[in-house]
Design an enzyme around this catalytic site. Structure first.
Site, mmCIF file in Angstrom:
data_model
loop_
_atom_site.group_PDB
_atom_site.id
_atom_site.type_symbol
_atom_site.label_atom_id
_atom_site.label_comp_id
_atom_site.label_asym_id
_atom_site.label_seq_id
_atom_site.Cartn_x
_atom_site.Cartn_y
_atom_site.Cartn_z
ATOM 1 C CB ALA A 1 -1.035 -0.072 1.103
ATOM 2 C CB VAL B 1 12.667 6.469 -14.669
ATOM 3 C CG1 VAL B 1 12.576 5.322 -15.702
ATOM 4 C CG2 VAL B 1 12.656 5.754 -13.363
ATOM 5 C CE LYS C 1 11.292 -10.095 6.235
ATOM 6 N NZ LYS C 1 11.069 -9.080 6.665
ATOM 7 C CB ILE D 1 19.082 0.592 6.421
ATOM 8 C CG1 ILE D 1 18.486 0.882 7.761
ATOM 9 C CG2 ILE D 1 20.510 1.311 6.520
ATOM 10 C CD1 ILE D 1 18.657 0.289 8.972
ATOM 11 C CE LYS E 1 14.605 -8.644 8.179
ATOM 12 N NZ LYS E 1 13.861 -7.879 9.386
HETATM 13 N N1 LIG Z 1 6.266 -5.148 6.998
HETATM 14 C C1 LIG Z 1 7.650 -4.922 7.142
HETATM 15 O O1 LIG Z 1 7.641 -3.956 8.003
HETATM 16 C C2 LIG Z 1 8.282 -5.532 6.264
HETATM 17 C C3 LIG Z 1 9.718 -5.185 6.076
HETATM 18 C C4 LIG Z 1 10.388 -5.695 5.278
HETATM 19 C C5 LIG Z 1 10.398 -6.507 4.219
HETATM 20 N N2 LIG Z 1 8.877 -6.944 4.460
HETATM 21 C C6 LIG Z 1 8.358 -8.135 3.403
HETATM 22 O O2 LIG Z 1 7.508 -7.720 2.474
HETATM 23 C C7 LIG Z 1 6.680 -8.749 2.143
HETATM 24 C C8 LIG Z 1 5.204 -7.963 2.335
HETATM 25 O O3 LIG Z 1 5.106 -7.907 3.725
HETATM 26 P P1 LIG Z 1 3.827 -7.124 4.496
HETATM 27 O O4 LIG Z 1 4.058 -6.787 5.672
HETATM 28 O O5 LIG Z 1 3.382 -6.183 3.597
HETATM 29 O O6 LIG Z 1 2.829 -8.096 4.299
HETATM 30 P P2 LIG Z 1 1.134 -8.057 4.466
HETATM 31 O O7 LIG Z 1 0.639 -9.446 4.900
HETATM 32 O O8 LIG Z 1 0.763 -6.822 5.072
HETATM 33 O O9 LIG Z 1 0.828 -8.038 2.839
HETATM 34 C C9 LIG Z 1 0.972 -9.404 2.072
HETATM 35 C C10 LIG Z 1 -0.142 -8.886 0.689
HETATM 36 O O10 LIG Z 1 0.068 -9.999 -0.140
HETATM 37 C C11 LIG Z 1 -1.169 -10.478 -0.553
HETATM 38 N N3 LIG Z 1 -1.213 -11.964 -0.882
HETATM 39 C C12 LIG Z 1 -1.194 -12.771 -0.037
HETATM 40 N N4 LIG Z 1 -1.129 -14.014 -0.579
HETATM 41 C C13 LIG Z 1 -1.490 -13.966 -2.043
HETATM 42 C C14 LIG Z 1 -1.675 -14.557 -3.147
HETATM 43 N N5 LIG Z 1 -1.742 -16.020 -2.946
HETATM 44 N N6 LIG Z 1 -1.985 -13.945 -4.428
HETATM 45 C C15 LIG Z 1 -1.986 -12.568 -4.546
HETATM 46 N N7 LIG Z 1 -2.007 -11.902 -3.426
HETATM 47 C C16 LIG Z 1 -1.376 -12.222 -2.076
HETATM 48 C C17 LIG Z 1 -2.320 -10.159 0.379
HETATM 49 O O11 LIG Z 1 -3.316 -9.616 -0.058
HETATM 50 C C18 LIG Z 1 -1.622 -8.667 0.753
HETATM 51 O O12 LIG Z 1 -1.990 -7.803 -0.004
HETATM 52 C C19 LIG Z 1 7.060 -9.849 3.037
HETATM 53 O O13 LIG Z 1 7.864 -10.653 2.350
HETATM 54 C C20 LIG Z 1 7.655 -9.242 4.352
HETATM 55 O O14 LIG Z 1 8.831 -10.399 4.747
HETATM 56 C C21 LIG Z 1 8.045 -6.405 5.096
HETATM 57 N N1 LIG Z 2 9.186 -8.296 11.090
HETATM 58 C C1 LIG Z 2 10.220 -7.560 10.342
HETATM 59 C C2 LIG Z 2 9.907 -6.758 9.779
HETATM 60 C C3 LIG Z 2 11.102 -6.112 8.775
HETATM 61 O O1 LIG Z 2 11.861 -6.991 8.096
HETATM 62 C C4 LIG Z 2 10.957 -6.812 11.529
HETATM 63 O O2 LIG Z 2 10.279 -6.730 12.849
HETATM 64 O O3 LIG Z 2 12.292 -6.334 11.577
HETATM 65 NA NA NA Z 3 17.575 -2.410 3.107
#
Ligand SMILES: NC(=O)c1ccc[n+]([C@@H]2O[C@H](COP(=O)([O-])OP(=O)(O)OC[C@H]3O[C@@H](n4cnc5c(N)ncnc54)[C@H](O)[C@@H]3O)[C@@H](O)[C@H]2O)c1
Ligand SMILES: N[C@@H](CCO)C(=O)O
Ligand code: NA
Length: 435
Positions: A15, A32, A104, A135, A204
């Protein structure tokens, strides 16, 4: 002609990616050399998507169908998990579509599959958001430091556990209360055991070790302990030593091999990593020529993570534009594993330990306990004893010793009649006042 993206996932991170693409549209076009547009957004439940600036007609539940469309130039994956994400990304890369991912878990389990698919398809793979969220860390490792030799990476790479440990240290907050707050703030993973038990940090650590040492380390090869056994008594004991407990990730070169581990550790309060509080992350990189470098910032949360994703999107979009103009683009993943270094088992890792024992308060107990350490070749640096009526607590800090020797010491102590319990064993990293 616009660069068109398939966005897979629109949750906490997705989002914010939608928001930034909308808010920064003019700047992105300038940077770009072409507009960057969403061709579609795949989610599991379209009715739950709350990104305000999103055209609802872009939503689909068919991720694979979306990424294969001929009008899609690149794929941005912020869903998470191993499957179906692996299948989607391998397919996209093989088709020559560049991929940006924050996943990850997938990179650490099977980064090799993504790397191979990228090479086969002549596509690029970017994943700055996968480690330490907002970061800039992976690009410095895979580009800026590529002329140097990295020897060690030490970091706090999980925001949720750092938030919990910081709260336990600063306010004496309970574990559950602190975890609930971290979840509400969007730091914790959907299943918080990934954070609490160290799986997220281990993933990580595997990615960092692979990039830093040009080798392949998977999550399964990372020694891992979480924070669920850290007690307020450990936190208090650390404080008495002038230390603080952090969940550390350590990746180091040792004699033609690498050692990679994630576990709670006591570090001195004057250590720069000790000052990293709340959900912040920080990573220390030591390199032969560059010396010590430290990267610090927001390691989790939708907006900081989306910043890293957007940076990757700009890099990918520029490559798409360059290729259209007949250029070559970048085509490297950072996961070239030419060094093929073996991963050392934890037993061979050498560090210091803080051991807390509940013992019977009898004459000679201290000498008996000390002799067990000595028999296994573990040298004691300090001993602190507090007595109660019939029991006493011994806090022993060791000099550097192999993990296998400490494990054998603890196993023997557990079987002794005078040792009521081995209350805790916490590794000690960095120079401490206690030596
Ligand atoms: N939240 C954080 O702080 C953070 C930080 C770094 C990395 N990440 C990584 O980013 C990624 C997303 O994390 P998030 O916190 O936004 O997760 P989230 O659960 O908030 O969002 C996941 C999204 O994926 C969609 N989804 C799930 N299964 C699906 C499917 N089969 N087909 C289509 N869409 C599907 C869901 O509808 C949702 O929109 C993960 O890999 C997470 O490890 C998150
Ligand atoms: N769950 C992870 C999100 C960032 O990768 C954290 O707390 O650091
Ligand atoms: Na980073």
């Amino acid at each position: 002609m616009a660069v068109r993206l398939a966005l897979l996932g629109c949750g906490t991170v997705g989002a914010q990616v939608v928001r930034l693409l909308h808010e920064q549209a003019d700047d992105l076009t300038a940077r770009v050399g072409a507009p960057v547009e969403l061709a579609g957004v795949a989610v599991r439940r379209p009715d739950r998507v709350r990104a305000v600036s999103l055209d609802r007609d872009l939503l689909t539940t068919d991720a694979l169908g979306l990424l294969k469309r001929p009008d899609v130039d690149a794929v941005v994956e912020v869903v998470g998990g191993i499957e179906p994400a692996r299948g989607w990304l391998v397919e996209a890369l093989r088709q020559g579509k560049d991929v940006v991912t924050a996943n990850k878990a997938l990179l650490a389990e099977d980064g090799g599959a993504l790397h191979d698919a990228a090479v086969a398809g002549g596509a690029d793979l970017y994943f700055e958001a996968a480690v330490a969220g907002g970061i800039p860390l992976l690009r410095p490792l895979r580009e800026s430091l590529h002329g140097d030799r990295i020897t060690r990476v030490t970091g706090i790479v999980n925001g949720t556990t750092n938030f919990i440990l910081s709260a336990m240290d600063a306010t004496g907050a309970g574990f559950t209360e602190a975890l609930e707050e971290a979840t509400e703030l969007g730091y914790a993973e959907a299943d918080p055991t990934a954070d609490v038990d160290g799986f997220d940090a281990a993933a990580k650590a595997a990615i960092l070790a692979s990039l830093a040492f040009h080798t392949r380390v998977t999550a399964a090869e990372v020694y891992r302990e979480g924070i669920s056994e850290v007690t307020s008594a450990d936190v208090a004991s650390a404080r008495e030593m002038g230390c603080v407990i952090k969940l550390l990730c350590l990746a180091e070169r040792v004699d033609g091999a690498v050692a990679v581990r994630v576990h709670p550790a006591m570090i001195p309060r004057q250590h720069p990593l000790a000052a990293v509080g709340g959900a912040y992350n920080a990573v220390f990189v030591e390199a032969d020529a560059a010396g010590q470098l430290m990267f610090y910032g927001a390691g989790a949360g939708g907006s900081p993570t989306a910043s890293a994703v957007l940076g990757d999107i700009v890099a990918v979009a520029r490559t798409v534009v360059a290729r259209r103009a007949g250029g070559n683009g970048l085509r490297q993943t950072g996961l070239e594993a030419y060094a093929e270094l073996p991963v050392r088992p934890i037993g061979e890792v050498v560090t210091r330990y803080h051991v807390r024992l509940d013992v019977a308060d009898r004459p000679g107990v201290l000498a008996t306990v000390a002799s067990v350490f000595a028999r296994h070749g573990v040298s004691i640096a300090t001993v602190h004893q507090t007595g109660r009526s019939s029991d006493a607590t011994l806090v022993i800090v060791t000099h550097r010793a192999p993990d296998s020797a400490l494990t054998a010491t603890v196993a023997e102590l557990r079987h002794m009649e005078i040792v009521r319990s081995v209350a805790s064993v916490v590794r000690v990293e960095g120079e401490t006042p206690a030596g």
